[in-house]
Design a protein around this motif. Structure first.
Motif, PDB file in Angstrom:
ATOM      1  N   ALA A 111      -2.639  -5.863  -8.984  1.00  0.00           N
ATOM      2  CA  ALA A 111      -2.458  -6.748 -10.137  1.00  0.00           C
ATOM      3  C   ALA A 111      -3.504  -6.458 -11.211  1.00  0.00           C
ATOM      4  O   ALA A 111      -3.216  -6.520 -12.413  1.00  0.00           O
ATOM      5  CB  ALA A 111      -2.541  -8.211  -9.682  1.00  0.00           C
ATOM      6  N   VAL A 112      -4.721  -6.125 -10.791  1.00  0.00           N
ATOM      7  CA  VAL A 112      -5.782  -5.804 -11.752  1.00  0.00           C
ATOM      8  C   VAL A 112      -5.417  -4.537 -12.523  1.00  0.00           C
ATOM      9  O   VAL A 112      -5.588  -4.453 -13.743  1.00  0.00           O
ATOM     10  CB  VAL A 112      -7.136  -5.657 -11.028  1.00  0.00           C
ATOM     11  N   SER A 113      -4.895  -3.544 -11.819  1.00  0.00           N
ATOM     12  CA  SER A 113      -4.475  -2.320 -12.495  1.00  0.00           C
ATOM     13  C   SER A 113      -3.405  -2.631 -13.548  1.00  0.00           C
ATOM     14  O   SER A 113      -3.483  -2.185 -14.687  1.00  0.00           O
ATOM     15  CB  SER A 113      -3.951  -1.327 -11.458  1.00  0.00           C
ATOM     16  N   ASP A 114      -2.398  -3.424 -13.161  1.00  0.00           N
ATOM     17  CA  ASP A 114      -1.336  -3.804 -14.107  1.00  0.00           C
ATOM     18  C   ASP A 114      -1.909  -4.541 -15.310  1.00  0.00           C
ATOM     19  O   ASP A 114      -1.472  -4.344 -16.445  1.00  0.00           O
ATOM     20  CB  ASP A 114      -0.306  -4.710 -13.419  1.00  0.00           C
ATOM     21  N   ALA A 115      -2.878  -5.410 -15.060  1.00  0.00           N
ATOM     22  CA  ALA A 115      -3.429  -6.223 -16.139  1.00  0.00           C
ATOM     23  C   ALA A 115      -4.236  -5.382 -17.108  1.00  0.00           C
ATOM     24  O   ALA A 115      -4.121  -5.526 -18.327  1.00  0.00           O
ATOM     25  CB  ALA A 115      -4.304  -7.338 -15.545  1.00  0.00           C
ATOM     26  N   VAL A 116      -5.071  -4.474 -16.581  1.00  0.00           N
ATOM     27  CA  VAL A 116      -5.956  -3.701 -17.444  1.00  0.00           C
ATOM     28  C   VAL A 116      -5.167  -2.611 -18.167  1.00  0.00           C
ATOM     29  O   VAL A 116      -5.325  -2.381 -19.363  1.00  0.00           O
ATOM     30  CB  VAL A 116      -7.116  -3.097 -16.626  1.00  0.00           C
ATOM     31  N   ARG A 117      -4.258  -1.961 -17.452  1.00  0.00           N
ATOM     32  CA  ARG A 117      -3.577  -0.805 -18.015  1.00  0.00           C
ATOM     33  C   ARG A 117      -2.411  -1.204 -18.927  1.00  0.00           C
ATOM     34  O   ARG A 117      -2.162  -0.568 -19.946  1.00  0.00           O
ATOM     35  CB  ARG A 117      -3.058   0.061 -16.863  1.00  0.00           C
ATOM     36  N   PHE A 118      -1.721  -2.273 -18.524  1.00  0.00           N
ATOM     37  CA  PHE A 118      -0.505  -2.659 -19.269  1.00  0.00           C
ATOM     38  C   PHE A 118      -0.595  -4.052 -19.909  1.00  0.00           C
ATOM     39  O   PHE A 118       0.343  -4.494 -20.522  1.00  0.00           O
ATOM     40  CB  PHE A 118       0.705  -2.646 -18.325  1.00  0.00           C
ATOM     41  N   ARG A 119      -1.689  -4.753 -19.700  1.00  0.00           N
ATOM     42  CA  ARG A 119      -1.823  -6.164 -20.095  1.00  0.00           C
ATOM     43  C   ARG A 119      -0.702  -7.010 -19.464  1.00  0.00           C
ATOM     44  O   ARG A 119      -0.235  -7.985 -20.036  1.00  0.00           O
ATOM     45  CB  ARG A 119      -1.752  -6.335 -21.626  1.00  0.00           C
ATOM     46  N   ARG A 120      -0.279  -6.569 -18.290  1.00  0.00           N
ATOM     47  CA  ARG A 120       0.847  -7.235 -17.649  1.00  0.00           C
ATOM     48  C   ARG A 120       0.326  -8.399 -16.813  1.00  0.00           C
ATOM     49  O   ARG A 120      -0.523  -8.229 -15.938  1.00  0.00           O
ATOM     50  CB  ARG A 120       1.553  -6.226 -16.744  1.00  0.00           C
ATOM     51  N   PRO A 121       0.825  -9.605 -17.071  1.00  0.00           N
ATOM     52  CA  PRO A 121       0.350 -10.750 -16.277  1.00  0.00           C
ATOM     53  C   PRO A 121       0.931 -10.729 -14.853  1.00  0.00           C
ATOM     54  O   PRO A 121       1.861  -9.981 -14.554  1.00  0.00           O
ATOM     55  CB  PRO A 121       0.862 -11.968 -17.051  1.00  0.00           C
ATOM     56  N   LEU A 122       0.370 -11.563 -14.032  1.00  0.00           N
ATOM     57  CA  LEU A 122       0.846 -11.693 -12.655  1.00  0.00           C
ATOM     58  C   LEU A 122       2.118 -12.544 -12.669  1.00  0.00           C
ATOM     59  O   LEU A 122       2.076 -13.741 -12.944  1.00  0.00           O
ATOM     60  CB  LEU A 122      -0.229 -12.379 -11.799  1.00  0.00           C
ATOM     61  N   LEU A 123       3.254 -11.898 -12.420  1.00  0.00           N
ATOM     62  CA  LEU A 123       4.537 -12.601 -12.506  1.00  0.00           C
ATOM     63  C   LEU A 123       5.222 -12.710 -11.142  1.00  0.00           C
ATOM     64  O   LEU A 123       5.941 -13.667 -10.874  1.00  0.00           O
ATOM     65  CB  LEU A 123       5.467 -11.862 -13.462  1.00  0.00           C
ATOM     66  N   ASP A 124       5.032 -11.708 -10.326  1.00  0.00           N
ATOM     67  CA  ASP A 124       5.704 -11.676  -9.026  1.00  0.00           C
ATOM     68  C   ASP A 124       4.654 -11.557  -7.933  1.00  0.00           C
ATOM     69  O   ASP A 124       3.510 -11.210  -8.202  1.00  0.00           O
ATOM     70  CB  ASP A 124       6.620 -10.444  -8.915  1.00  0.00           C
ATOM     71  N   ARG A 125       5.079 -11.809  -6.736  1.00  0.00           N
ATOM     72  CA  ARG A 125       4.213 -11.437  -5.624  1.00  0.00           C
ATOM     73  C   ARG A 125       5.078 -10.922  -4.469  1.00  0.00           C
ATOM     74  O   ARG A 125       6.248 -11.277  -4.356  1.00  0.00           O
ATOM     75  CB  ARG A 125       3.298 -12.567  -5.192  1.00  0.00           C
ATOM     76  N   VAL A 126       4.487 -10.052  -3.671  1.00  0.00           N
ATOM     77  CA  VAL A 126       5.203  -9.533  -2.516  1.00  0.00           C
ATOM     78  C   VAL A 126       4.894 -10.444  -1.336  1.00  0.00           C
ATOM     79  O   VAL A 126       3.739 -10.786  -1.101  1.00  0.00           O
ATOM     80  CB  VAL A 126       4.779  -8.085  -2.212  1.00  0.00           C
TER      81      VAL A 126
ATOM     82  N   MET B 114       0.832  -1.214   0.000  1.00  0.00           N
ATOM     83  CA  MET B 114       0.000   0.000   0.000  1.00  0.00           C
ATOM     84  C   MET B 114       0.863   1.259   0.000  1.00  0.00           C
ATOM     85  O   MET B 114       0.496   2.270  -0.592  1.00  0.00           O
ATOM     86  CB  MET B 114      -0.934  -0.009   1.223  1.00  0.00           C
ATOM     87  N   ILE B 115       2.025   1.183   0.683  1.00  0.00           N
ATOM     88  CA  ILE B 115       2.909   2.349   0.713  1.00  0.00           C
ATOM     89  C   ILE B 115       3.634   2.510  -0.618  1.00  0.00           C
ATOM     90  O   ILE B 115       3.799   3.619  -1.122  1.00  0.00           O
ATOM     91  CB  ILE B 115       3.918   2.206   1.880  1.00  0.00           C
ATOM     92  N   ALA B 116       4.035   1.381  -1.224  1.00  0.00           N
ATOM     93  CA  ALA B 116       4.837   1.450  -2.450  1.00  0.00           C
ATOM     94  C   ALA B 116       3.982   1.657  -3.691  1.00  0.00           C
ATOM     95  O   ALA B 116       4.444   2.253  -4.666  1.00  0.00           O
ATOM     96  CB  ALA B 116       5.670   0.167  -2.583  1.00  0.00           C
ATOM     97  N   HIS B 117       2.756   1.154  -3.691  1.00  0.00           N
ATOM     98  CA  HIS B 117       1.947   1.186  -4.923  1.00  0.00           C
ATOM     99  C   HIS B 117       0.529   1.697  -4.682  1.00  0.00           C
ATOM    100  O   HIS B 117      -0.434   1.095  -5.162  1.00  0.00           O
ATOM    101  CB  HIS B 117       1.890  -0.217  -5.537  1.00  0.00           C
ATOM    102  N   PRO B 118       0.389   2.805  -3.977  1.00  0.00           N
ATOM    103  CA  PRO B 118      -0.980   3.273  -3.693  1.00  0.00           C
ATOM    104  C   PRO B 118      -1.750   3.603  -4.971  1.00  0.00           C
ATOM    105  O   PRO B 118      -2.940   3.335  -5.077  1.00  0.00           O
ATOM    106  CB  PRO B 118      -0.753   4.521  -2.836  1.00  0.00           C
ATOM    107  N   ARG B 119      -1.047   4.158  -5.961  1.00  0.00           N
ATOM    108  CA  ARG B 119      -1.691   4.549  -7.216  1.00  0.00           C
ATOM    109  C   ARG B 119      -2.314   3.340  -7.901  1.00  0.00           C
ATOM    110  O   ARG B 119      -3.478   3.358  -8.308  1.00  0.00           O
ATOM    111  CB  ARG B 119      -0.606   5.181  -8.117  1.00  0.00           C
ATOM    112  N   GLU B 120      -1.531   2.260  -7.998  1.00  0.00           N
ATOM    113  CA  GLU B 120      -2.015   1.049  -8.662  1.00  0.00           C
ATOM    114  C   GLU B 120      -3.205   0.447  -7.903  1.00  0.00           C
ATOM    115  O   GLU B 120      -4.158  -0.052  -8.513  1.00  0.00           O
ATOM    116  CB  GLU B 120      -0.893   0.009  -8.768  1.00  0.00           C
ATOM    117  N   ILE B 121      -3.116   0.483  -6.571  1.00  0.00           N
ATOM    118  CA  ILE B 121      -4.203  -0.092  -5.768  1.00  0.00           C
ATOM    119  C   ILE B 121      -5.492   0.706  -5.979  1.00  0.00           C
ATOM    120  O   ILE B 121      -6.570   0.140  -6.191  1.00  0.00           O
ATOM    121  CB  ILE B 121      -3.803  -0.130  -4.276  1.00  0.00           C
ATOM    122  N   VAL B 122      -5.373   2.025  -5.960  1.00  0.00           N
ATOM    123  CA  VAL B 122      -6.562   2.866  -6.149  1.00  0.00           C
ATOM    124  C   VAL B 122      -7.127   2.662  -7.555  1.00  0.00           C
ATOM    125  O   VAL B 122      -8.340   2.484  -7.736  1.00  0.00           O
ATOM    126  CB  VAL B 122      -6.211   4.346  -5.881  1.00  0.00           C
ATOM    127  N   ASP B 123      -6.256   2.664  -8.556  1.00  0.00           N
ATOM    128  CA  ASP B 123      -6.723   2.435  -9.932  1.00  0.00           C
ATOM    129  C   ASP B 123      -7.415   1.079 -10.049  1.00  0.00           C
ATOM    130  O   ASP B 123      -8.498   0.953 -10.633  1.00  0.00           O
ATOM    131  CB  ASP B 123      -5.547   2.482 -10.913  1.00  0.00           C
TER     132      ASP B 123
END
Lengths: 327, 450
Positions: free
Chosen positions: B279-294, B180-189
């Motif tokens: 991950a949803v933001s990455d997928a919709v905005r960049f078509r980026r698949p789920l490759l890593d996890r924290v 949440m601290i590192a990727h607030p933008r992606e989470i909100v999107d």
């Protein structure tokens, strides 16, 4: 990386546990009882101490033997048998023979607890059932073995016994009852501090309250049952004009805070506990006023113990989900 | 600060030592690409993925390796390298399960690039769900249910509130907090995209009150969010386990009580984890698949506790080595949090999508010394967030009356472990519940079959 497969533990979760155990609870209860028990030994003399030691030894021996005979794991170290012995001793008159106390403990542990399945399975409070057994088997000692506080060893040897305030109240009335309170100063101070004839561990309301406060602070008991017991007793004795005397005498505090709160024989939910406590308090007052015995807490708790399974069925925890169609 | 006035769930719950201080101040670090990844075909609820690559193929990080089929999700290469024979491999939950193994190779193609789709804000609902599905996203809070299926609501189901779950109530874990601290933008999107997909009228991000730093960052991101029109806010809730369980979080944030065994959609709510939203933001905005996890790698048994971004399929041994290695005193290795996580038998197991933490514990734990008889103290009843009676279930099961346990709630238990945690006799109350549940279900299945 040294954690090889054979070293890793594969227990199911949760993998954390609160700092609580049955043994810790039981030994804390024993410790909380100790001041009031030692007070009894101090005010009533050496025989009271012998009764305490006899009852505890009898309970411990019976617990150990029962586990051996019945092929169950040894549970002596969990402190519950010691607790039963200690509680039984604290309900006894100070001048009963020490070996009768040991016998009472053996009955409590062997018959009331072990034969019903051991810790967790007994229907009745073992210590109180042991006391009831002694009322039937040692009636004289159990009804006359009272000692004058700080009367000294000689008096005890002479068989100089003193009736308890409740017994005097029953036979001779309120004023005579107050004359049994021997400490200098107010009779209420005698009752609260424990300068009065009575059972070994019941006389010091202050020390019992202190022990109970420790149990409440440690989260071992909560006040629902004890307060309901006290309230029920006051309610059922109010019309006699002496509810305060009833409140501060006899084994009410010992019973309310340390015996009615026994997990195994009390209901588990708060509402069940409230009803359970009120029943005990009302019965205590009724036995004291109308019954054949001056004191009623012992039988009141034993009778209420029979209600516990029903109270657990009638007073269930409130479900936090509407029971609907599973989706 | 007193948190008692903050919203929370209705009854029960426990307050275990949070143990979060070892990693809560540590930013997420990226694990260097491992030499090999083992990607089990089945790391989600639904059918296993079907491989579309074969032994010897050279694959790029980001390339699809297996198709999801009608109920599952696809699987992607998380490092560039060469496909080894597809065979059974150790799986964190199964004993052995088919997995695609990729070994790093010098001649492997570079990582695929995922440029932003300039039209990402104009996509239709179906296009967005398709991207979520194609990205292989599952619930990253631990349940690993395919997110696209959760977003495809049946027509009769109406959702007005999307809850983003940042409660992270499991002790030790801080992966969601640092995300949440590192990727607030992606989470909100991601949250707003999912709200669009399901037609929710508002979004609430729920965090436990010990994570207020995350609220600050999320509030900044909310102020500059690309998607307007849907109210979104961060609501702190009391620190109290199991605050992050769906039912409890829904109750805290909306006051709505789910039906027994019901899903949040029964009361118009959909719950998604913060890492899933990202991950949803990455997928919709960049078509980026789920490759890593924290994941949080922590506990007294690890030298340097950390929050680590790990390529899926990385052997846990490499993850632990990155965190300074395990101490010789380690006795238990828990995948997930210590309350609901699972003890692992070894470290040569892969990171899978649902694995949000690795907790290395030392010393003796619950059940190692057996357990005692129920003393009917009532602590389990007090602790149960549902008002069930674990004491009764356990003594009935012990007495051979497993099928009589339904009135005491055995079918409703979601196994949060609060009862076992407080039991002075150390009784495995969750497992008694499981035994009762499976016996009752078996009986119901036999009845309906006959």
């Amino acid at each position: 990386m040294s954690a090889g497969p054979q070293e890793l533990v594969l227990t199911p979760g949760p993998h954390l546990h609160a700092e609580v155990s049955t043994a810790r609870i039981m030994w804390t209860v024993n410790a909380a009882l100790a001041p009031a028990a030692l007070w009894g030994a101090w005010v009533f003399g050496a025989n009271a101490l012998a009764v305490i030691l006899g009852a505890v030894a009898g309970a411990a021996a019976a617990e150990w033997l029962a586990a051996r005979w019945m092929g169950r794991p040894q549970t002596l170290r969990d402190g519950s048998a010691v607790c039963t012995g200690l509680l039984l001793a604290m309900t006894l008159p100070p001048l009963v023979p020490w070996w009768s106390a040991a016998l009472g403990s053996v009955f409590a542990i062997l018959v009331v607890k072990a034969l019903f399945g051991g810790l967790g399975y007994n229907l009745f409070n073992p210590a109180l059932a042991g006391r009831a057994f002694m009322m039937a088997t040692f009636p004289l000692a159990m009804s006359t073995g009272w000692a004058t506080p700080r009367a000294g060893f000689a008096a005890a040897l002479d068989g100089l016994t003193t009736p308890t305030p409740l017994a005097v109240l029953k036979e001779q009335g309120l004023e005579a009852a107050f004359r049994t309170l021997t400490a200098p100063g107010s009779p209420w101070a005698s009752l609260a501090l424990g300068f009065r004839p009575g059972s070994i561990g019941e006389v010091s309301v202050v020390l019992l309250a202190l022990g109970a406060a420790v149990l409440v602070a440690r989260g071992i008991i909560r006040l629902t049952i004890p307060l309901a017991v006290l309230a029920g007793t006051v309610l059922s004795t109010a019309f006699t004009g002496a509810p305060l005397l009833h409140l501060l005498s006899g084994g009410l505090w010992l019973g309310a805070f340390f015996m009615a709160t026994d997990y195994v024989t009390a209901p588990t939910t708060r509402n069940g506990q409230l009803v359970f406590g009120l029943v005990i308090g009302l019965l205590t007052g009724m036995i004291r006023v109308f019954g054949g015995y001056p004191e009623g807490i012992c039988y009141a708790i034993l009778i209420a113990n029979t209600l516990t399974p029903a109270l657990n069925l009638w007073f269930r925890p409130k479900r936090l989900a509407l029971v609907g169609t599973p989706s | 600060m007193s948190t008692v006035s903050l919203p929370t769930f209705g009854r029960g719950g426990i307050h275990p030592d949070p143990h979060k201080q070892a990693t809560s101040g540590k930013p997420i670090e990226s694990l260097p690409p491992p030499h090999e990844v083992w990607l089990p075909l089945h790391q989600h609820l639904g059918e296993p993925a079907t491989p579309i690559v074969k032994k010897g193929d050279l694959v790029a990080r980001g390339q699809k390796l297996a198709d999801g089929g009608p109920t599952g999700v696809p699987l992607h290469a998380t490092i560039s390298g060469k496909v080894k024979p597809i065979d059974k491999r150790p799986h964190p939950t199964d004993v052995l399960a088919p997995a695609i193994v990729i070994a790093r190779a010098a001649d492997a193609p570079p990582e695929l690039e995922f440029p932003e789709d300039p039209a990402w804000l104009e996509l239709s609902r179906d296009e967005m769900i398709a991207r979520v599905r194609e990205a292989g996203i599952v619930g990253l809070g631990g349940a690993a249910f395919p997110t696209w299926r959760k977003l495809m609501l049946p027509p009769q189901v109406k959702v007005d509130t999307l809850i983003v779950n940042g409660a992270e109530c499991e002790p030790y874990l801080t992966a969601d907090f640092r995300t949440m601290i590192a990727h607030p933008r992606e989470i909100v999107d991601g949250a707003l995209l999912m709200a669009r997909i399901v037609g929710a009228e508002r979004v609430v991000i729920g965090i436990e009150a010990d994570k207020l730093e995350a609220k600050w960052w999320l509030d900044q991101a909310i102020g500059t969010a690309a998607i307007g029109g849907i109210p979104i806010g961060v609501q702190p809730v009391q620190v109290r386990y199991p605050q992050g369980a769906e039912r409890q979080l829904v109750h805290a944030l909306t006051g709505r009580i789910l039906p027994a065994r019901g899903l949040p959609t029964a009361v118009g709510v959909l719950v998604q984890n913060v890492a899933t939203a990202m991950a949803v933001s990455d997928a919709v905005r960049f078509r980026r698949p789920l490759l890593d996890r924290v994941m949080t790698v922590t506990g007294p048994g690890v030298a340097e506790p950390r929050n680590v971004r790990v390529p899926l399929g990385t052997p846990l041994g490499e993850v632990v080595a990155f965190c300074g290695g395990a101490s010789p005193e380690v006795t238990r290795i828990i995948a997930g949090g210590p309350m609901m996580g699972r003890a692992l038998p070894r470290l040569d197991l892969p990171v899978i999508k649902g694995m949000n933490g690795l907790v290395l514990l030392t010393g003796r734990g619950p059940l190692e010394d057996g357990y005692g008889a129920c003393i009917h103290c009532g602590r389990c009843i007090e602790a149960c967030p549902l008002g069930l009676e674990p004491d009764q279930v356990s003594v009935h099961v012990e007495a051979g009356r497993t099928l009589d346990t339904e009135p005491y709630g055995s079918l409703d238990c979601f196994e949060c472990g609060s009862c076992s945690y407080v039991c002075p006799a150390g009784r495995p109350l969750v497992q008694f519940m499981q035994v009762a549940k499976s016996a009752l279900r078996r009986q119901a299945a036999l009845r309906s079959a006959s």
